[in-house]
Each structure stands twice: as C-alpha cells, then as structure tokens.
Design an enzyme around this catalytic site. Structure first.
Site, PDB file in Angstrom:
ATOM      1  N   CYS A 103      72.379 -13.299   2.540  1.00  0.00           N
ATOM      2  CA  CYS A 103      72.132 -12.616   3.851  1.00  0.00           C
ATOM      3  C   CYS A 103      71.698 -12.771   5.087  1.00  0.00           C
ATOM      4  O   CYS A 103      71.341 -12.481   5.794  1.00  0.00           O
ATOM      5  CB  CYS A 103      71.010 -11.565   3.334  1.00  0.00           C
ATOM      6  SG  CYS A 103      71.949 -10.167   1.727  1.00  0.00           S
ATOM      7  N   HIS A 124      75.157  -2.765   6.176  1.00  0.00           N
ATOM      8  CA  HIS A 124      74.269  -4.829   5.446  1.00  0.00           C
ATOM      9  C   HIS A 124      75.645  -5.350   5.110  1.00  0.00           C
ATOM     10  O   HIS A 124      75.269  -5.774   3.758  1.00  0.00           O
ATOM     11  CB  HIS A 124      73.634  -4.362   4.852  1.00  0.00           C
ATOM     12  CG  HIS A 124      73.074  -5.732   4.712  1.00  0.00           C
ATOM     13  ND1 HIS A 124      72.616  -7.341   5.245  1.00  0.00           N
ATOM     14  CD2 HIS A 124      72.120  -6.490   3.300  1.00  0.00           C
ATOM     15  CE1 HIS A 124      72.011  -8.341   4.588  1.00  0.00           C
ATOM     16  NE2 HIS A 124      72.229  -8.021   3.302  1.00  0.00           N
ATOM     17  N   CYS A 156      64.545 -10.528   3.569  1.00  0.00           N
ATOM     18  CA  CYS A 156      64.849 -11.045   2.153  1.00  0.00           C
ATOM     19  C   CYS A 156      66.238 -11.289   2.518  1.00  0.00           C
ATOM     20  O   CYS A 156      67.340 -11.217   2.924  1.00  0.00           O
ATOM     21  CB  CYS A 156      64.477 -10.270   1.416  1.00  0.00           C
ATOM     22  SG  CYS A 156      65.540  -8.265   0.940  1.00  0.00           S
ATOM     23  N   GLY A 163      69.002 -12.995  -1.340  1.00  0.00           N
ATOM     24  CA  GLY A 163      68.778 -13.234  -2.765  1.00  0.00           C
ATOM     25  C   GLY A 163      68.428 -14.836  -3.136  1.00  0.00           C
ATOM     26  O   GLY A 163      68.558 -15.303  -2.623  1.00  0.00           O
TER      27      GLY A 163
END
Length: 398
Positions: free
Chosen positions: A95, A354, A384, A386
């Site tokens: 992300c 997203h 955040c 992964g």
C-alpha cells in the site's frame, strides 16, 4: 566525490478518479492506460519544462503482474509518447508503493543524481485481485514466530481493534464521516485541481445491425462516496473477518482502480525554466511493526518522519491517513493524539477507495493541492502496510 544535498520540489501532481472494483467504471480499463493518462497530464502541466530532461519514472504497484506487469513504468512512459530517453522502474511496497516512489524520486534529486524525475503509482484491483492471480506463499510463514505474515488484512484490523479498544460504533461513525466529508468535498469542487479526467470507451454488439456500437463518456469524480450511507445501514452489516468481530465491509476501505503521477525537480530546474513549485518534499520514513497488527504502522512512521523533518507532529496541518480500516485509523489517531479535524478532511479510503500501490501517489496529489488551496504549510501522507509496516511522507507548501 560526495554530492551536495539539495531540495526536491513537486511541480505537477495529478491523479485519475478512483473507480470501484471489480464492477466499477474502470473495470475494463487497463491500469497501464490509466497511468499513461496521468503521465501525459502531469507533463502537460509544466509546458516550460523540456521532457527530455526527465531521467526516470518510478511507479508503485502492489501486485505487478498481468495487465500491470512487465515493468509497467517503462511501458507507460513509451505509450504516453514521452521521450525514449526516460527510464522506468516498477516498485512494490504494497500500500505504500506510491509514496515510496515519490520518496525515491525525491532522493535521487536530493543527492544530486538527477534533476527531473517522475513518480507515481497505478493499480487495477478489477483486473489483478488482492494477492494476485497465482499467489505462492512460503510455508515458513505458518510457523508460530512468523504466522502474523499469514494473517489476512481484516484479521489484523480485528486485532488492532481489540488491542486499542476501538468499538464497532466508533468504526461505523468514522466510516459515515468519511463518506460525509468526501461528498461535501466533491460538491464543493475540492478535488478539481488534482484530477485528471479519463475517457472511457465502451463497445457493445448491436444484434440488429451486426455491428459494434461504440459509446464514450468522460469521468472526473471518484465513484466510491455514498450520499445514502447511514449509521443504521452500517450497523446492519455483519463482520466479515471474525465471527464476533467488529470489522465490516462498511468500515473497511474499498477495493479500487486508479493512478497518480507527480513530477519532481531540483531547485536548478525551477530557476532554469521559471517553474512554480507546488510543494517541497521534506522527509519520508518507514518503520516495521508486528505483522499481526500491521494497521498500527503509522504510529511509528509518523513520529519518525517528523523527526527527520525537524518539526513536531502538531505542526502538520493536514494528514492523509489512509483508511485501510476504520479500526486501525482510529487506533493511530488515539495513540498519537492526532486532531481528528486534521485527518482526512475530504474523506479517506473508506469513501474514496484504495487502489493499493497507487494510493500513496493519489493522496500525495490530494495533500499538495489542499495545502495550496487552504494556505497551509505542512501536509503528510501516511499509511499502514502489509506484512507489518508503516510509512509517512511530509510535504511543505512553498
């Protein structure tokens, strides 16, 4: 020979609208085509700049395979009609791929190795699903000491909600506010400066004539925000990751399609071509956290980015805190004592969507233009990541 550190400036920042996956407006639009569109528009925004001076394009993508594989960055540069002298590299930090691309481009300039760079991200979750088409997980992640790597994102959000005591009611209220803010921003035209419209061409068989009918439409608004969202409706949704959990589809980010691009230059280029900078790239930080509570990552990355910038957290005027889940967003806000009014003032990923590796570049465009419209000084993009990480980048209006 040591190179002199110099500042890196953003002179163009744009993004596509965000489409809902897998059945939204971009379901049949390739991610590399979305990337081509923003690359072309970013370059067009600085007509005084000679594109031949661009050295490289660094593009983020969370699952670089299939339609977004084969080094999408370089392919998009060529397909966009940009000079063949421009390189291209596709990078992956899940992300945070998009914001990492911006940081890497800025770093090349800051150490004096380049004067003009492209940074961005692209992702189609309609065409390439979460985990990709053929995931192959190392069996060692299922050992007790590594098992957090095997947790699904939703389960990590449940663990964060439990550990930081974030209630279902708080999560649903946060989700509703995300939609409210996004709808208000759309109605006020707040996204106009950052948006690159996209023409969607659709082909339909005409059974009467035996020919193919072609229809086209231009989209310039994000598809996700819902004006009909309500607390009552959100409360009816069942948990999807744990039987007695609190994380639902309604208080989680949307799966999405989109792309964003920025042009980053040195001060020498600003002066040489008489360019007006949109912002200065100030600092970037990545920190690791236990994989099973990956959503809390920004609480470590935000202070680190502020320290690197030599400023305090209170000096940040605008936080684009990616709403992977309401649970982790609220946990970060609570843990760091962030001012909720400064966090996602125009809504976040729960409403806007997203598109994974593109989000960091997309939200960079959002915060850069917001700082100028609102006459604010410092803005941050944070999220955040992964496998247990947090990332944060700081921009300054100049």
């Amino acid at each position: 020979m040591t190179k002199q550190v110099q500042d890196a400036y953003i002179v163009a920042a744009t993004r596509t609208p965000i489409g809902k996956a897998p059945r939204g407006m971009f379901k049949n639009v390739r991610p590399d085509d979305l990337l081509v569109r923003v690359l072309q528009n970013a370059v067009a925004q600085v007509p005084n700049l000679d594109p031949k001076l661009i050295e490289d394009a660094i593009i983020g993508c969370s699952f670089p395979e299939a339609e977004q594989g084969m080094n999408m960055a370089r392919n998009a540069v060529v397909l966009a009609g940009l000079p063949n002298t421009i390189g291209g590299v596709t990078i992956n930090r899940y992300c945070a791929s998009g914001i990492t691309a911006v940081a890497m481009a800025a770093d090349r300039i800051r150490v004096g190795e380049a004067d003009v760079m492209i940074a961005g991200g692209a992702e189609s979750m309609s065409m390439v699903p979460m985990m990709g088409h053929h995931p192959s997980i190392n069996g060692a992640v299922f050992k007790d000491e590594n098992v957090g790597l095997a947790y699904g994102m939703g389960l990590t959000a449940e663990k964060v909600a439990n550990q930081w005591k974030v209630s279902r009611e708080e999560q649903d209220a946060f989700s509703l506010e995300s939609h409210r803010r996004a709808i208000a921003a759309q109605q006020a035209g707040e996204f106009a400066d950052e948006m690159t419209s996209v023409e969607i061409i659709e082909r339909f068989p005409n059974l009467a004539t035996g020919e193919i009918d072609i229809k086209s439409r231009t989209v310039s608004l994000d598809e996700g925000p819902r004006g009909d969202s309500s607390i009552e409706g959100l409360a009816k949704l069942k948990p999807v990751f744990a039987a007695k959990g609190s994380v639902t589809a309604g208080n989680s980010s949307q799966t999405s399609d989109g792309a964003g691009a920025l042009i980053v230059v040195s001060e020498k280029i600003l002066k040489q071509f008489n360019l007006t900078p949109l912002a200065r790239f100030v600092s970037f930080s990545v920190r690791g956290v236990p994989p099973e509570i990956m959503g809390i990552g920004p609480k470590e990355a935000i202070p680190a980015a502020c320290r690197a910038a030599g400023i305090t957290q209170d000096q940040i005027d605008w936080f684009e805190l990616n709403e992977a889940f309401a649970a982790q967003s609220l946990a970060v806000v609570k843990d760091l004592g962030l001012d909720p009014a400064k966090v996602n003032p125009m809504g976040g990923a729960i409403a806007l969507g997203h598109p994974l590796g593109a989000t960091g570049a997309i939200r960079s465009a959002t915060v850069i233009h917001a700082l100028r419209r609102k006459n604010l000084k410092y803005g941050m993009v944070t999220m955040c990541v992964g496998a247990g990480m947090g990332a944060a980048g700081i921009f300054e209006r100049v």
